[in-house]
Design a protein around this motif. Sequence first.
Motif, PDB file in Angstrom:
ATOM      1  N   ARG A  64      47.632  -7.608  12.899  1.00 33.33           N
ATOM      2  CA  ARG A  64      48.786  -8.188  12.205  1.00 33.33           C
ATOM      3  C   ARG A  64      49.149  -9.539  12.816  1.00 33.33           C
ATOM      4  O   ARG A  64      49.521 -10.471  12.122  1.00 33.33           O
ATOM      5  CB  ARG A  64      49.976  -7.240  12.262  1.00 33.33           C
ATOM      6  CG  ARG A  64      49.884  -6.089  11.309  1.00 33.33           C
ATOM      7  CD  ARG A  64      51.123  -5.179  11.375  1.00 33.33           C
ATOM      8  NE  ARG A  64      50.916  -3.996  10.586  1.00 33.33           N
ATOM      9  CZ  ARG A  64      50.301  -2.896  11.013  1.00 33.33           C
ATOM     10  NH1 ARG A  64      49.853  -2.823  12.247  1.00 33.33           N
ATOM     11  NH2 ARG A  64      50.135  -1.862  10.219  1.00 33.33           N
TER      12      ARG A  64
ATOM     13  N   HIS B 210      40.543 -10.571   8.203  1.00 27.41           N
ATOM     14  CA  HIS B 210      41.162 -10.002   7.006  1.00 27.41           C
ATOM     15  C   HIS B 210      40.431  -8.752   6.529  1.00 27.41           C
ATOM     16  O   HIS B 210      41.065  -7.802   6.056  1.00 27.41           O
ATOM     17  CB  HIS B 210      41.267 -11.049   5.905  1.00 27.41           C
ATOM     18  CG  HIS B 210      42.316 -12.086   6.197  1.00 27.41           C
ATOM     19  ND1 HIS B 210      43.660 -11.825   6.118  1.00 27.41           N
ATOM     20  CD2 HIS B 210      42.220 -13.356   6.624  1.00 27.41           C
ATOM     21  CE1 HIS B 210      44.346 -12.904   6.464  1.00 27.41           C
ATOM     22  NE2 HIS B 210      43.481 -13.858   6.780  1.00 27.41           N
TER      23      HIS B 210
ATOM     24  N   ARG C  38      41.553  -6.011   8.745  1.00 19.29           N
ATOM     25  CA  ARG C  38      42.943  -5.652   8.405  1.00 19.29           C
ATOM     26  C   ARG C  38      42.982  -4.781   7.158  1.00 19.29           C
ATOM     27  O   ARG C  38      43.710  -3.805   7.083  1.00 19.29           O
ATOM     28  CB  ARG C  38      43.761  -6.944   8.203  1.00 19.29           C
ATOM     29  CG  ARG C  38      45.195  -6.698   7.929  1.00 19.29           C
ATOM     30  CD  ARG C  38      45.885  -6.142   9.187  1.00 19.29           C
ATOM     31  NE  ARG C  38      47.165  -5.616   8.793  1.00 19.29           N
ATOM     32  CZ  ARG C  38      47.460  -4.331   8.743  1.00 19.29           C
ATOM     33  NH1 ARG C  38      46.573  -3.421   9.092  1.00 19.29           N
ATOM     34  NH2 ARG C  38      48.625  -3.928   8.361  1.00 19.29           N
TER      35      ARG C  38
ATOM     36  N   GLU D 176      48.336  -3.703  15.406  1.00 19.12           N
ATOM     37  CA  GLU D 176      49.348  -4.705  15.772  1.00 19.12           C
ATOM     38  C   GLU D 176      48.676  -6.036  16.125  1.00 19.12           C
ATOM     39  O   GLU D 176      49.162  -7.104  15.745  1.00 19.12           O
ATOM     40  CB  GLU D 176      50.218  -4.207  16.923  1.00 19.12           C
ATOM     41  CG  GLU D 176      50.832  -2.834  16.716  1.00 19.12           C
ATOM     42  CD  GLU D 176      51.530  -2.640  15.384  1.00 19.12           C
ATOM     43  OE1 GLU D 176      52.078  -3.609  14.823  1.00 19.12           O
ATOM     44  OE2 GLU D 176      51.525  -1.499  14.886  1.00 19.12           O
TER      45      GLU D 176
ATOM     46  N   THR E 294      46.235 -12.130  11.896  1.00 23.64           N
ATOM     47  CA  THR E 294      46.174 -12.512  10.481  1.00 23.64           C
ATOM     48  C   THR E 294      47.492 -13.102   9.995  1.00 23.64           C
ATOM     49  O   THR E 294      47.648 -13.359   8.795  1.00 23.64           O
ATOM     50  CB  THR E 294      45.799 -11.302   9.594  1.00 23.64           C
ATOM     51  OG1 THR E 294      46.754 -10.261   9.798  1.00 23.64           O
ATOM     52  CG2 THR E 294      44.395 -10.817   9.888  1.00 23.64           C
TER      53      THR E 294
ATOM     54  N   GLU F 223      50.200 -11.759   9.569  1.00 18.13           N
ATOM     55  CA  GLU F 223      50.919 -10.855   8.684  1.00 18.13           C
ATOM     56  C   GLU F 223      52.321 -10.574   9.225  1.00 18.13           C
ATOM     57  O   GLU F 223      53.231 -10.306   8.454  1.00 18.13           O
ATOM     58  CB  GLU F 223      50.132  -9.551   8.549  1.00 18.13           C
ATOM     59  CG  GLU F 223      50.694  -8.596   7.545  1.00 18.13           C
ATOM     60  CD  GLU F 223      49.824  -7.369   7.412  1.00 18.13           C
ATOM     61  OE1 GLU F 223      50.382  -6.269   7.426  1.00 18.13           O
ATOM     62  OE2 GLU F 223      48.594  -7.512   7.283  1.00 18.13           O
ATOM     63  N   GLU F 224      52.451 -10.607  10.553  1.00 20.87           N
ATOM     64  CA  GLU F 224      53.760 -10.398  11.158  1.00 20.87           C
ATOM     65  C   GLU F 224      53.982 -11.422  12.252  1.00 20.87           C
ATOM     66  O   GLU F 224      53.051 -11.842  12.935  1.00 20.87           O
ATOM     67  CB  GLU F 224      53.877  -8.986  11.736  1.00 20.87           C
ATOM     68  CG  GLU F 224      54.456  -8.031  10.723  1.00 20.87           C
ATOM     69  CD  GLU F 224      54.939  -6.749  11.336  1.00 20.87           C
ATOM     70  OE1 GLU F 224      56.031  -6.747  11.925  1.00 20.87           O
ATOM     71  OE2 GLU F 224      54.212  -5.763  11.185  1.00 20.87           O
TER      72      GLU F 224
END
Length: 168
Positions: free
Chosen positions: A111, A161, A164, A108, A114, A116-117
């Motif tokens: 995320r 990254h 991830r 989390e 990065t 991503e969320e």
Amino acid sequence: MIFLPRPPLPFRLLPSLSPNLRSLFSRTEPHIPFRLKRQLLERLLNRLFRQQLEDEEFDFMEQRQLGLEVRDLGLRLAFGYRDGQLKVEPASGSKKSPDAWIRGDSGEFLRLATLEEDPDTLFFQRRLLIEGDTELGLAVKNLLDSVDWSEMPPLFQRGLHALRRLQG
């Protein structure tokens, strides 16, 4: 035709990496003294957030501590701000307990870092939790949300990254 088994996907390797990552940050492991971990983390944080520190955006944390717990790695640290610099302390066994905590699993946090969320999604879905002085936790979340992560050093971005991708 002979079929060889596929090698494990990188994210399947993460559980085997987690104990190594855990030992890197654990207070009980003798491998790396906490003072060296502190120096490394403080240098990294103060370099990454140099502009925000120069703009005095962390002043609201003066004399306060934010705890960070990465549950799946057994990592617990406290972050503070003194004399214009970010400081790192062990979260347990210190003189003062953190005023607020942000807790979650490494995936989390990755995320979040990065992009991503969306941070609000992670918090509203309770995949990341803020406990204690929620005003402090939300102020830090909002500050991190305002950071232009694309301006962070390329090596830092590539490292995030890569982690991830490893996690899957």
